[in-house]
Design a protein around this motif. Sequence first.
Motif, PDB file in Angstrom:
ATOM      1  N   ASN A  44       0.919  -1.226  -0.029  1.00 46.54           N
ATOM      2  CA  ASN A  44       0.223  -0.028  -0.016  1.00 46.54           C
ATOM      3  C   ASN A  44       0.830   1.460   0.050  1.00 46.54           C
ATOM      4  OD1 ASN A  44      -2.470  -1.265   0.085  1.00 46.54           O
ATOM      5  ND2 ASN A  44      -2.256  -1.722   2.258  1.00 46.54           N
ATOM      6  N   GLN A  45       2.092   1.051   0.132  1.00 45.88           N
ATOM      7  CA  GLN A  45       3.036   2.300   0.408  1.00 45.88           C
ATOM      8  C   GLN A  45       3.791   2.382  -0.863  1.00 45.88           C
ATOM      9  OE1 GLN A  45       4.852   0.788   3.838  1.00 45.88           O
ATOM     10  NE2 GLN A  45       4.351   2.707   4.783  1.00 45.88           N
ATOM     11  N   VAL A  46       3.582   1.680  -2.055  1.00 42.57           N
ATOM     12  CA  VAL A  46       4.340   1.703  -3.367  1.00 42.57           C
ATOM     13  C   VAL A  46       3.246   2.120  -4.408  1.00 42.57           C
ATOM     14  CG1 VAL A  46       6.212   0.744  -2.494  1.00 42.57           C
ATOM     15  CG2 VAL A  46       4.466  -0.475  -3.770  1.00 42.57           C
ATOM     16  N   PRO A  47       3.633   2.717  -5.644  1.00 43.49           N
ATOM     17  CA  PRO A  47       2.893   2.664  -6.724  1.00 43.49           C
ATOM     18  C   PRO A  47       2.558   1.516  -7.156  1.00 43.49           C
ATOM     19  CG  PRO A  47       4.654   4.286  -6.884  1.00 43.49           C
ATOM     20  CD  PRO A  47       4.857   3.450  -5.723  1.00 43.49           C
TER      21      PRO A  47
ATOM     22  N   PRO B 176      10.421   2.959  -4.447  1.00 41.26           N
ATOM     23  CA  PRO B 176      10.429   3.032  -5.676  1.00 41.26           C
ATOM     24  C   PRO B 176      11.574   4.143  -6.495  1.00 41.26           C
ATOM     25  CG  PRO B 176       8.384   3.979  -4.761  1.00 41.26           C
ATOM     26  CD  PRO B 176       9.225   3.510  -3.732  1.00 41.26           C
ATOM     27  N   ARG B 177      12.061   4.867  -5.558  1.00 42.10           N
ATOM     28  CA  ARG B 177      12.965   5.788  -6.154  1.00 42.10           C
ATOM     29  C   ARG B 177      14.132   5.616  -5.660  1.00 42.10           C
ATOM     30  NH1 ARG B 177       9.066   9.113  -4.685  1.00 42.10           N
ATOM     31  NH2 ARG B 177      10.425  10.483  -3.309  1.00 42.10           N
ATOM     32  N   SER B 178      14.684   4.477  -5.490  1.00 45.47           N
ATOM     33  CA  SER B 178      15.938   4.035  -4.901  1.00 45.47           C
ATOM     34  C   SER B 178      17.159   4.590  -5.731  1.00 45.47           C
ATOM     35  CB  SER B 178      16.030   2.522  -4.782  1.00 45.47           C
ATOM     36  OG  SER B 178      15.045   2.227  -3.879  1.00 45.47           O
ATOM     37  N   SER B 179      18.207   4.885  -5.057  1.00 41.86           N
ATOM     38  CA  SER B 179      19.345   5.259  -5.823  1.00 41.86           C
ATOM     39  C   SER B 179      20.081   3.902  -6.106  1.00 41.86           C
ATOM     40  CB  SER B 179      20.264   6.154  -4.877  1.00 41.86           C
ATOM     41  OG  SER B 179      20.670   5.287  -4.122  1.00 41.86           O
TER      42      SER B 179
ATOM     43  N   SER C  86      19.234 -10.719 -13.227  1.00 43.33           N
ATOM     44  CA  SER C  86      19.588 -10.273 -11.773  1.00 43.33           C
ATOM     45  C   SER C  86      19.784  -8.535 -11.858  1.00 43.33           C
ATOM     46  CB  SER C  86      20.951 -11.000 -11.343  1.00 43.33           C
ATOM     47  OG  SER C  86      22.037 -10.856 -12.278  1.00 43.33           O
ATOM     48  N   CYS C  87      20.361  -8.283 -12.977  1.00 41.77           N
ATOM     49  CA  CYS C  87      20.789  -6.721 -12.995  1.00 41.77           C
ATOM     50  C   CYS C  87      19.126  -6.177 -13.003  1.00 41.77           C
ATOM     51  CB  CYS C  87      21.062  -6.387 -14.138  1.00 41.77           C
ATOM     52  SG  CYS C  87      23.017  -6.931 -14.034  1.00 41.77           S
ATOM     53  N   ALA C  88      18.441  -6.583 -13.814  1.00 41.67           N
ATOM     54  CA  ALA C  88      16.958  -6.139 -13.939  1.00 41.67           C
ATOM     55  C   ALA C  88      16.227  -6.010 -12.308  1.00 41.67           C
ATOM     56  CB  ALA C  88      16.149  -6.829 -14.520  1.00 41.67           C
ATOM     57  N   HIS C  89      16.172  -7.286 -11.810  1.00 42.41           N
ATOM     58  CA  HIS C  89      15.850  -7.173 -10.350  1.00 42.41           C
ATOM     59  C   HIS C  89      16.397  -6.267  -9.494  1.00 42.41           C
ATOM     60  CE1 HIS C  89      12.532 -10.154 -10.797  1.00 42.41           C
ATOM     61  NE2 HIS C  89      13.360 -10.884 -11.466  1.00 42.41           N
ATOM     62  N   THR C  90      17.773  -6.085  -9.694  1.00 47.15           N
ATOM     63  CA  THR C  90      18.279  -5.230  -8.830  1.00 47.15           C
ATOM     64  C   THR C  90      18.224  -3.733  -8.895  1.00 47.15           C
ATOM     65  OG1 THR C  90      20.333  -6.710  -8.717  1.00 47.15           O
ATOM     66  CG2 THR C  90      20.867  -4.602  -8.096  1.00 47.15           C
ATOM     67  N   PHE C  91      18.137  -3.305 -10.121  1.00 48.22           N
ATOM     68  CA  PHE C  91      17.984  -1.811 -10.523  1.00 48.22           C
ATOM     69  C   PHE C  91      16.310  -1.488 -10.790  1.00 48.22           C
ATOM     70  CE2 PHE C  91      22.397  -2.908 -11.104  1.00 48.22           C
ATOM     71  CZ  PHE C  91      22.976  -2.017 -10.028  1.00 48.22           C
ATOM     72  N   SER C  92      15.498  -2.342 -10.710  1.00 47.39           N
ATOM     73  CA  SER C  92      14.240  -2.230 -11.225  1.00 47.39           C
ATOM     74  C   SER C  92      13.490  -1.197 -10.462  1.00 47.39           C
ATOM     75  CB  SER C  92      13.339  -3.197 -11.522  1.00 47.39           C
ATOM     76  OG  SER C  92      13.198  -4.047 -10.117  1.00 47.39           O
ATOM     77  N   THR C  93      13.871  -0.748  -9.069  1.00 46.27           N
ATOM     78  CA  THR C  93      13.016   0.229  -8.226  1.00 46.27           C
ATOM     79  C   THR C  93      13.916   1.722  -8.325  1.00 46.27           C
ATOM     80  OG1 THR C  93      14.469  -0.595  -6.359  1.00 46.27           O
ATOM     81  CG2 THR C  93      12.344  -1.694  -6.655  1.00 46.27           C
ATOM     82  N   MET C  94      14.636   1.824  -9.238  1.00 42.20           N
ATOM     83  CA  MET C  94      15.203   3.208  -9.463  1.00 42.20           C
ATOM     84  C   MET C  94      14.073   4.079 -10.010  1.00 42.20           C
ATOM     85  SD  MET C  94      19.005   2.711 -10.734  1.00 42.20           S
ATOM     86  CE  MET C  94      19.573   4.586 -10.556  1.00 42.20           C
ATOM     87  N   SER C  95      12.949   3.742 -10.626  1.00 42.09           N
ATOM     88  CA  SER C  95      11.730   4.424 -11.215  1.00 42.09           C
ATOM     89  C   SER C  95      11.095   3.498 -11.608  1.00 42.09           C
ATOM     90  CB  SER C  95      12.258   5.556 -11.864  1.00 42.09           C
ATOM     91  OG  SER C  95      12.757   5.396 -13.257  1.00 42.09           O
ATOM     92  N   ALA C  96       9.695   4.149 -12.254  1.00 47.80           N
ATOM     93  CA  ALA C  96       9.057   3.168 -13.212  1.00 47.80           C
ATOM     94  C   ALA C  96       9.560   2.957 -14.560  1.00 47.80           C
ATOM     95  CB  ALA C  96       7.640   3.762 -12.843  1.00 47.80           C
TER      96      ALA C  96
END
Length: 360
Positions: A14-17, A32-35, A100-110
């Motif tokens: 409920n806390q993420v888009p 969802p905007r992780s560095s 593995s890269c996709a799952h790692t960096f997929s939360t930098m933005s939509a």
Amino acid sequence: MLSLIKLPRVFTINQVPKVFHEDSIISGYRHPRSSATDCILSLFQLTNETLNIWTHFLPTWYFLWKLVTVVLIQRAWQDSFTWPLLIFLLSSCIYPLASSCAHTFSTMSARARHICFFFDYGALSFYSLGSAVAYSAYVFPDKWVNSLFHRSYVPIAVLNTVICTTLSCYSRLGLPFLQYNHDTVTRFPEFQRPKFSKYLRVVAFAYPYLFDNIPLFYRVFLCVGEGCTDNETNILHLYHISLALLTGFLFATHLPERLAPGSFDYIGHSHQLFHVCGILGTHFQMKALEQDMMIRRPWLLEHSLPITFTNSLGAAIFCVVLNLVIIVLYSLPLLSGPVCKEKKHDLRPKKSSAKVGRCC
């Protein structure tokens, strides 16, 4: 050492888009905007993505070791008969690494999420071609060798990779350059019709798999009598087929988490099991290909299609170029679109608020 590093916090569904939601996964979401740094640090904390990443990152090194073995010990550059195995092993390194890269960096933005998984899909379709090139060289039953289907098999597989990458990217974005909305990147088919997008993605990957395995299915399940290539390798092929079917089942059904939402958020959900079964299936596939290559080599060198640059390495390079073109075409609208205000003002997770709100 890690105790001195402040790990990123995790959130509930409920806390993420909505674009970041996973079916029946309630908690363990990263910001969802992780560095990029936060994404890397999250590898060392338990989130709902941690095991997704490690279950593909670690096997990458195993397949890379096998690839180096073929190159250095079997001297693949001197023996064109090993080129299809080389392509298969290369694709077996690329697809888990891309995942593995996709799952790692997929939360930098939509936007990053979409682009990361575009590359993931392209890598999977390349793996499909790698399988087809190796099957054409080593797996075709004796009675199908040099047939019209055999001669057409690799060109059709190349076309299938284009279809696979295009359909899977379409399932997230729709038609490139036409679906971009001026204020958000979440109004895409995956956001508006998630079930349809899921079905489309299943079809996108099931179709090339089923085509690639036509000669194997015939050899193992249907062929009787002379020319059926009934050897000790068939049991390894059966292990691979069983695991591949289980992998598809897990991907399509979201079991077991669908039976008990929230109970498998961190360990044991379908995507983790999907990764493990997929890697085990690839392992048995590799063992079967190596064994077929060794056992059947004298007969295949005499009777089968010659392995050339065009039907092996050339096809692989052509596939990579086409996939990159497709990925670029789908990524450009995301990269060139306007950046929303939240992303401009704050790329770091907010520490004080439990709510994350809308973001790009």
